[in-house]
Scaffold this motif. Structure first.
Motif, PDB file in Angstrom:
ATOM      1  N   GLN A 184     -15.244   3.186   1.516  1.00 38.84           N
ATOM      2  CA  GLN A 184     -14.396   3.917   2.465  1.00 38.84           C
ATOM      3  C   GLN A 184     -14.266   5.408   2.125  1.00 38.84           C
ATOM      4  O   GLN A 184     -13.770   6.180   2.935  1.00 38.84           O
ATOM      5  CB  GLN A 184     -12.987   3.298   2.504  1.00 38.84           C
ATOM      6  N   VAL A 185     -14.694   5.785   0.921  1.00 39.58           N
ATOM      7  CA  VAL A 185     -14.511   7.193   0.531  1.00 39.58           C
ATOM      8  C   VAL A 185     -15.586   8.055   1.203  1.00 39.58           C
ATOM      9  O   VAL A 185     -16.671   7.576   1.507  1.00 39.58           O
ATOM     10  CB  VAL A 185     -14.565   7.390  -1.014  1.00 39.58           C
ATOM     11  N   PRO A 186     -15.258   9.335   1.457  1.00 46.84           N
ATOM     12  CA  PRO A 186     -16.298  10.198   2.033  1.00 46.84           C
ATOM     13  C   PRO A 186     -17.440  10.434   1.061  1.00 46.84           C
ATOM     14  O   PRO A 186     -17.252  10.468  -0.153  1.00 46.84           O
ATOM     15  CB  PRO A 186     -15.565  11.502   2.350  1.00 46.84           C
ATOM     16  N   TYR A 187     -18.626  10.608   1.624  1.00 48.76           N
ATOM     17  CA  TYR A 187     -19.856  10.839   0.858  1.00 48.76           C
ATOM     18  C   TYR A 187     -19.732  12.047  -0.044  1.00 48.76           C
ATOM     19  O   TYR A 187     -20.288  12.091  -1.142  1.00 48.76           O
ATOM     20  CB  TYR A 187     -20.981  10.985   1.893  1.00 48.76           C
ATOM     21  N   GLU A 188     -18.965  13.032   0.407  1.00 42.53           N
ATOM     22  CA  GLU A 188     -18.794  14.267  -0.368  1.00 42.53           C
ATOM     23  C   GLU A 188     -18.248  13.990  -1.766  1.00 42.53           C
ATOM     24  O   GLU A 188     -18.706  14.558  -2.749  1.00 42.53           O
ATOM     25  CB  GLU A 188     -17.831  15.193   0.393  1.00 42.53           C
ATOM     26  N   LEU A 189     -17.280  13.073  -1.840  1.00 49.15           N
ATOM     27  CA  LEU A 189     -16.667  12.748  -3.126  1.00 49.15           C
ATOM     28  C   LEU A 189     -17.687  12.101  -4.064  1.00 49.15           C
ATOM     29  O   LEU A 189     -17.714  12.394  -5.259  1.00 49.15           O
ATOM     30  CB  LEU A 189     -15.477  11.814  -2.898  1.00 49.15           C
ATOM     31  N   VAL A 190     -18.530  11.250  -3.507  1.00 43.80           N
ATOM     32  CA  VAL A 190     -19.551  10.573  -4.307  1.00 43.80           C
ATOM     33  C   VAL A 190     -20.492  11.608  -4.927  1.00 43.80           C
ATOM     34  O   VAL A 190     -20.822  11.541  -6.112  1.00 43.80           O
ATOM     35  CB  VAL A 190     -20.344   9.566  -3.433  1.00 43.80           C
ATOM     36  N   ILE A 191     -20.901  12.568  -4.103  1.00 40.41           N
ATOM     37  CA  ILE A 191     -21.807  13.609  -4.594  1.00 40.41           C
ATOM     38  C   ILE A 191     -21.113  14.463  -5.656  1.00 40.41           C
ATOM     39  O   ILE A 191     -21.707  14.806  -6.676  1.00 40.41           O
ATOM     40  CB  ILE A 191     -22.324  14.471  -3.417  1.00 40.41           C
ATOM     41  N   LYS A 192     -19.837  14.759  -5.437  1.00 38.85           N
ATOM     42  CA  LYS A 192     -19.087  15.542  -6.435  1.00 38.85           C
ATOM     43  C   LYS A 192     -19.044  14.817  -7.781  1.00 38.85           C
ATOM     44  O   LYS A 192     -19.213  15.418  -8.839  1.00 38.85           O
ATOM     45  CB  LYS A 192     -17.659  15.795  -5.937  1.00 38.85           C
TER      46      LYS A 192
END
Lengths: 185, 171
Positions: free
Chosen positions: A134-142
């Protein structure tokens, strides 16, 4: 027209077609060409190309995942699990979840955490990422970026000790059980 | 009196250095300019890429299979968009009978895919056509991680285990 029709004139010395003598007198000193239209067009094209080019090219973060058939057995004590909850909060635990309950970590502390744990276990550490879908992809990349930044430092420190860095890393989904465990935290 | 004599008639400025520099810059920008590819021409959405500072490698230009996850600007829904950089490979993969897509989509450059089974068939077909193919995932930073997770699962199934996340350098 200088000597064209001068057949019967009083100047017999000037022969037909003898422009050369006339031209020599007009010898050009400091030839000047009007370059304004040239410059206009050059600058027009220049601005067009300047504005139409994009100078920032995208970069890539290379990832490799194991093929589906592969199942690797790992020692629990060498496993660092990083969990990301639905709301984007990050947790970590080392080894078994029951003896070492998950703790909160801030995104900016992930780098230090990865470096410390990797240096403690000296190249044996396996990082397992369990990310909620459910988390945005941006957070994963960060998060991956923080780990990649840590990676350069780990490689440096290990090579100073004469060891070759072997990165062990896994991306796994966050299970319902994990979700339940993280709820009260 | 002397003032009147010095009056400039037909003032001339030497523009040669100016022209030199202008043409130098012009040639530089002309050679570095890259024009929109067919893929970008057909694209109906813009991708806001996530920022990552540790990445240094560039997106390969040859043998690239790009999987974009974009949010449509009009209908606001998310979908996978598949494109191949090699035109020959693209024709073979898109026209393969193993790939279940409508006939009008086979002529396009970008395939809009909403079914993961179709995506898996395409990925497998791509790998069988060109083994050197490299995969890149270019996703909008706002999409949910679920989209990436589903995609990586499909990629693992089709043995495409090495792939790249496309990111931007923070300015």
């Amino acid at each position: 027209m200088g000597g064209g029709g001068g057949g019967l004139s009083v100047q017999p010395k000037v022969k037909r077609g003898s422009f050369a003598t006339v031209r020599k007198k007009k010898k050009r000193v400091g030839f000047v060409l009007d370059m304004t239209p040239l410059v206009d067009i050059a600058f027009l094209l220049l601005t067009f190309f300047m504005l139409s080019t994009t100078l920032t090219t995208p970069q890539t973060m290379e990832m490799s995942v194991p093929p589906e058939t592969e199942n690797v057995e790992v020692k629990q004590s060498e496993l660092l699990t990083i969990l990301v909850r639905d709301d984007g909060q990050i947790f970590k635990f080392i080894g078994d979840k029951k003896t070492n309950p998950p703790e909160k970590v801030a995104l900016k502390d992930v780098k230090a955490l990865s470096i410390n744990e990797n240096m403690r276990l000296e190249n044996k550490l396996i990082v397992s990422l369990r990310i909620s879908n459910q988390v945005p992809y941006e957070l994963v990349i960060k998060l991956l970026d923080e780990l990649n930044i840590a990676e350069t430092e780990i490689t440096q420190r290990l090579s100073a000790k004469g060891m070759k860095r072997e990165r062990k890393f896994a991306l796994t989904p966050l299970t319902d059980e994990d979700k339940e465990d993280l709820k009260p935290l | 009196m002397s003032k009147i004599k010095k009056k400039r008639v037909g003032f001339v400025l030497d523009m040669t250095p100016l022209v030199d520099i202008a043409f130098l810059l012009l040639t530089f920008f002309m050679f570095t300019a890259k024009f929109k590819s067919d893929t970008e021409n057909e694209q109906k959405f813009t991708i806001k890429r996530p920022m990552a500072s540790a990445d240094t490698s560039k997106v390969p230009e040859k043998d690239l299979a790009m999987i974009k996850i974009g949010i449509d600007t009009v209908s606001n829904d998310t979908a996978y968009y598949y494109s191949l950089s090699n035109e020959q490979d693209r024709k073979i993969v898109y026209n393969s009978d193993k790939v279940q897509i409508p006939d009008e989509a086979r002529q396009k450059v970008i395939l809009k895919i909403t079914d993961l089974n179709v995506l898996e068939a395409i990925l497998k077909q791509t790998r069988s056509v060109n083994i050197r193919m490299r995969f890149a995932i270019d996703a909008d930073k706002r999409v949910k991680y679920k989209w990436i997770e589903d995609l990586t699962t499909v990629m693992r199934k089709s043995n495409a285990t090495i792939f790249n996340f496309v990111t931007d350098r923070p300015s």
